[in-house]
Design a protein around this motif. Sequence first.
Motif, PDB file in Angstrom:
ATOM      1  N   GLY A  34       0.757  -1.213   0.166  1.00 54.39           N
ATOM      2  CA  GLY A  34       0.130  -0.073   0.039  1.00 54.39           C
ATOM      3  C   GLY A  34       0.906   1.302  -0.217  1.00 54.39           C
ATOM      4  O   GLY A  34       0.411   2.364   0.429  1.00 54.39           O
ATOM      5  N   LYS A  35       2.077   1.134  -0.481  1.00 53.53           N
ATOM      6  CA  LYS A  35       2.998   2.500  -0.427  1.00 53.53           C
ATOM      7  C   LYS A  35       3.558   2.450  -1.840  1.00 53.53           C
ATOM      8  O   LYS A  35       3.711   1.433  -2.461  1.00 53.53           O
ATOM      9  N   LEU A  36       4.022   3.652  -2.376  1.00 50.29           N
ATOM     10  CA  LEU A  36       4.638   3.808  -3.442  1.00 50.29           C
ATOM     11  C   LEU A  36       6.058   4.583  -3.338  1.00 50.29           C
ATOM     12  O   LEU A  36       6.288   5.119  -2.357  1.00 50.29           O
ATOM     13  N   PRO A  37       6.702   4.135  -4.380  1.00 46.88           N
ATOM     14  CA  PRO A  37       8.059   4.984  -4.347  1.00 46.88           C
ATOM     15  C   PRO A  37       7.719   6.418  -4.648  1.00 46.88           C
ATOM     16  O   PRO A  37       6.659   6.724  -5.366  1.00 46.88           O
ATOM     17  N   VAL A  38       8.436   7.327  -4.182  1.00 50.90           N
ATOM     18  CA  VAL A  38       8.347   8.644  -4.159  1.00 50.90           C
ATOM     19  C   VAL A  38       9.648   9.469  -4.752  1.00 50.90           C
ATOM     20  O   VAL A  38      10.536   9.360  -4.708  1.00 50.90           O
ATOM     21  N   LEU A  39       8.966  10.696  -5.657  1.00 53.17           N
ATOM     22  CA  LEU A  39       9.835  11.556  -6.309  1.00 53.17           C
ATOM     23  C   LEU A  39       9.458  13.055  -5.649  1.00 53.17           C
ATOM     24  O   LEU A  39       8.306  13.447  -6.080  1.00 53.17           O
ATOM     25  N   TYR A  40      10.318  13.497  -4.841  1.00 56.46           N
ATOM     26  CA  TYR A  40      10.206  14.886  -4.461  1.00 56.46           C
ATOM     27  C   TYR A  40      10.802  15.869  -5.556  1.00 56.46           C
ATOM     28  O   TYR A  40      11.753  15.632  -5.794  1.00 56.46           O
ATOM     29  N   LEU A  41       9.961  16.618  -6.075  1.00 54.57           N
ATOM     30  CA  LEU A  41       9.986  17.397  -7.473  1.00 54.57           C
ATOM     31  C   LEU A  41      10.127  18.924  -7.151  1.00 54.57           C
ATOM     32  O   LEU A  41       9.096  19.338  -6.725  1.00 54.57           O
ATOM     33  N   LEU A  42      11.302  19.479  -7.132  1.00 58.21           N
ATOM     34  CA  LEU A  42      11.458  21.039  -6.666  1.00 58.21           C
ATOM     35  C   LEU A  42      11.207  21.839  -7.892  1.00 58.21           C
ATOM     36  O   LEU A  42      12.150  21.795  -9.035  1.00 58.21           O
ATOM     37  N   HIS A  43      11.062  23.119  -7.645  1.00 53.55           N
ATOM     38  CA  HIS A  43      10.640  24.177  -8.783  1.00 53.55           C
ATOM     39  C   HIS A  43      11.868  24.848  -8.831  1.00 53.55           C
ATOM     40  O   HIS A  43      12.884  25.112  -8.019  1.00 53.55           O
TER      41      HIS A  43
END
Length: 255
Positions: A34-43
Amino acid sequence: MAFIQTALFAETLEMSTDIHAVIPMAALRASEDGKLPVLYLLHGLGGDHTEWTRLSSVERYAEDRGIALILPRGDRSYYMDMKQGAAYYTYLSEELPAIAKSLFPISDRREDTFIAGLSMGGYGAFKLALRQPERFAAAASLSGSLDIVHRLSEPGVFRNHEEQRMFGSVAELRGSDDDLLALAGKVAASGNQPLLYQCCGTEDFLYEGNRNFLKHGEEVGLRITYEEEPGSHEWGYWDRKIQRVFDWLPVEKNR
């Protein structure tokens, strides 16, 4: 796919801020835990937390690859604990991950956690990953402002003395953990480093700084995947290269 807009009060910043999240629902339903890999994406410096979803097809790329996106607002901070201003680095490195984990179905395993950004966000992504290699498995910089000491020496980059409000003096910045060239040597020597992806267009005004960081990083032993090609500081280039980032990320296929 779920696109979630969240407004909240950040204790670290002492003000209200925003987080957007993209959650691939098909991948979530297929996930064993129930968990996903995650990408923090910065502007970037002149943008905000909405620009990646407004100006690129990043939602579609994330859905295709089953990766959740967390898009925080960084304002014109360079993701710094500013000398005169809010503590954005502390917010991104401590409070934001805790908030994101509590609100969204994302994994907190290092091998599932990545960060990327463009321009100012490329600097922020590399800084977060190099200062917290125990948290991030990989980081990507697209046209990043990576040699910040060199950047501050160029006239007209910042407005109304905001560089002093963010960084203090160049003397304070040089050699600190906010100077990516100095930080690179420390991380390489530690033996605990994330994978790094770096790209920049050859017509980009940040090209020289990217070459400076690459040369120094390779000399001290960082593991950098580097790509350059004709391109400038614009969204057509970043939309193409973020697809390359998604393909490059070391996402486990059978979580």
